[in-house]
Design an enzyme around this catalytic site. Sequence first.
Site, PDB file in Angstrom:
ATOM      1  N   THR B  58       0.828  -1.206   0.000  1.00  0.00           N
ATOM      2  CA  THR B  58       0.000   0.000   0.000  1.00  0.00           C
ATOM      3  C   THR B  58       0.864   1.258   0.000  1.00  0.00           C
ATOM      4  O   THR B  58       0.611   2.209  -0.743  1.00  0.00           O
ATOM      5  CB  THR B  58      -0.949   0.000   1.215  1.00  0.00           C
ATOM      6  OG1 THR B  58      -1.715  -1.197   1.183  1.00  0.00           O
ATOM      7  CG2 THR B  58      -1.886   1.190   1.174  1.00  0.00           C
ATOM      8  N   LYS B  85       4.200   6.795  23.875  1.00  0.00           N
ATOM      9  CA  LYS B  85       5.132   7.658  24.606  1.00  0.00           C
ATOM     10  C   LYS B  85       5.238   9.036  23.973  1.00  0.00           C
ATOM     11  O   LYS B  85       5.382  10.034  24.650  1.00  0.00           O
ATOM     12  CB  LYS B  85       6.533   7.042  24.588  1.00  0.00           C
ATOM     13  CG  LYS B  85       6.647   5.763  25.372  1.00  0.00           C
ATOM     14  CD  LYS B  85       8.123   5.324  25.392  1.00  0.00           C
ATOM     15  CE  LYS B  85       8.242   3.850  25.101  1.00  0.00           C
ATOM     16  NZ  LYS B  85       9.554   3.477  24.603  1.00  0.00           N
ATOM     17  N   ARG B 107      -1.899   5.244   7.471  1.00  0.00           N
ATOM     18  CA  ARG B 107      -2.215   3.856   7.852  1.00  0.00           C
ATOM     19  C   ARG B 107      -2.024   3.783   9.352  1.00  0.00           C
ATOM     20  O   ARG B 107      -1.020   4.243   9.890  1.00  0.00           O
ATOM     21  CB  ARG B 107      -1.242   2.922   7.129  1.00  0.00           C
ATOM     22  CG  ARG B 107      -0.970   1.582   7.786  1.00  0.00           C
ATOM     23  CD  ARG B 107      -2.015   0.514   7.553  1.00  0.00           C
ATOM     24  NE  ARG B 107      -2.387   0.262   6.185  1.00  0.00           N
ATOM     25  CZ  ARG B 107      -1.961  -0.775   5.463  1.00  0.00           C
ATOM     26  NH1 ARG B 107      -1.098  -1.631   5.951  1.00  0.00           N
ATOM     27  NH2 ARG B 107      -2.409  -0.944   4.239  1.00  0.00           N
TER      28      ARG B 107
END
Lengths: 432, 312
Positions: B58, B85, B107
């Site tokens: 992708t 974090k 994504r």
Amino acid sequence: MYMKQLIKGGRVIDPLNGIDGVKDILIEGKVISQVADQIAVTDQVNVINAEGKIITPGLIDMHVHLREPGLEYKETIYSGTRAAAAGGFTAVASMPNTRPVADNKAVVRFIIEQAARDGAVKVYPIGSITKGSQGEELAEIADLKEAGVVALSDDGNPVVNSEIMRRALEYAQMFNLTVIDHCEDPNLSAEGFMHEGYISTLLGLRGIPAAAEEVMVARDIILAELTESPVHIAHISTVGAVNMVREAKKRGLPVTAEATPHHFTLTDEAVIGYDTATKVSPPLRSEADKEAVLQGLKDGTIDVIATDHAPHAREEKEVEYAYAPNGMVGLETVVPLVVSQLISKGVLSWTDAVVKLSVNPAKILNIPGGTLSVGAAADLTIIDPEKEAVVDPKKFYSLGRNTPFKGWKLRGWPIYTIVNGQIVMKDGKIIE
Amino acid sequence: MYQRKDLLGLKELTADEISLILDTAVPMKEIIQRDIKKVPTLRGKSMVTLFYEPSTRTKTSFEMAGKYLSADTSSLTVSASSVVKGESLIDTGRTIEVMGTNVIVIRHQAAGAPHLLAKNVKARVINAGDGMHEHPTQGLLDLFTMREKKGDLGNLTVAILGDIMHSRVARSNIWGLTKFGAKVHVVGPSTLIPKEIKQMGVKVFHSVEEAVKNVDVINVLRVQRERQKKGLIPSLKEYAKVFGLDKKRASLAKPDALIMHPGPMNRGVEIMPDVYECEQSVVDEQVTNGVAVRMAVLYLLMGGKGVYEATN
């Protein structure tokens, strides 16, 4: 400050004394000194004109997270009790999932003392059932009682181990403390982010089935029967759970339950759009579940309306849905939601509402309040049933702004909160 | 003309909007097949791929699509651990935006992450897969492939085989296909198909033989090893035995049925070698079409008016 206050011409709702009618109430010092059809105005009396307004015993929210000590960036006793006063509450019971957990005398004493220094309303701490709310060993419950807790809960966590829960119920009974359980089987709800159903399927968010709650409600009812000890089901939210509590009550078992405003107002459809303000535990459920909660409130299966006020910092909630913490604030929106969603729609009468917002919480926690009897502490709430306003989180006294009701136009807001004869809130503003 | 700011899912698109993208992808595919695969259409525009999850095809597909159209492309790969974090998604998105980015392709393992980003940046956002929610460009390339091979989508019956519950590809395919009136069968173990999927307008099967009978397309989904640990399937071996697409099962579909797979494939688990190597398999062509469809999406989002004329 006047030593005497006269609340004139309001509709007084005092279920314990069988009163629903227009009365005057005289407060002298910290107590209610007279309730009568007409009380003459004298000098040196501050008169509050309450015509067209509703006067109730001070509202009590038995499920609140004040976050102090340890999580002061989310809420403090100072801010949380002001949110309570703004919302019409004269007392709140604070859940023990602070840092450290309120599983010992020192933390409980701190909360009581901090509330005395900083609090705008009365604060009743709830102690942890188990050490660290880890569900493994009982907390020192005798010590907690001595320090001043009014109930026990590991809220946020369920007590997974049934044997520990059984012993907790047995042991707590000696101290006349109700055990409040957050009913959730963590294996069944594992890693879920919202109610399991069509909406979770289309949003691609892992679901928490209703069964995760119901399995634990069933267990707690069975253990209440075994131990003959009272158990209170926190934030009940499913058809099955409401049905089981109804059945348990019919059998005379010592089971009580509370529902939150978000569970009687919203469904999982609110999650569409991934607004993290809708992420809460238990999750917003289906339409059928919401209807069951409404029915449970109406027929008395659900004893209490409690907010589960759970403030979080903005940066904690402005994240991906999966990473946001559970919880929403509730103190400053519950009264208009009760009026708009329950009283206006004929689900509850004013008397029923006061029973669930004041009388029953006082009874279950075994604390003063829930009445306007002469001689009782002058804790009162005055509600304007016609006042309309839009929910604006920027104006909250709570540090938490995480509400799914932002922008909702609601009717029926508290306009006075009076604690021990002192006006602590007028027209939504805290009086310092 | 594509009127939306972003492409977040196929659920909210109309059949006309989807058709516009598919029609635009036709000339784009022609560009890919040229010797000199470059047109100046998006010169001076920029695109950043922001991937919080590993991806081979992708990410590359989007980058190639951008480059063929002369957009400037950059990529940012973020390890999942730094999410908790480190910098928040909103801050990362804003940082990319103020560099002058026109389009952010994201994504993310969390469903709804592209929606959060889209609400907080003015740049256009393309969802390249969010958790179990949607993977709209995969859905579009699947539709494009089916339409190219089979014509009108409304006449098709499509079987989607595999882990429906965890599949964003399945969801995007279902939304896209049902909007055109195609019949959709979903088939897989009962532990991997949510009960409520029926409300999306599909027919649920637990027998591959029944599900693929006389269908025009079989779209096979990847099944992941983690499902075994979660108690959803006993073993990949048993999965292969009951749900793997072998020649015999595939032969129950129409003789010219397409065999599709979004990749990456678990050979020998959800699909057997003799099936993905057969004539009806269009797995490779799906990848090519993916570039064409993404070119179309980039073109339309960056100001393209209507279907692209492949003259320049």
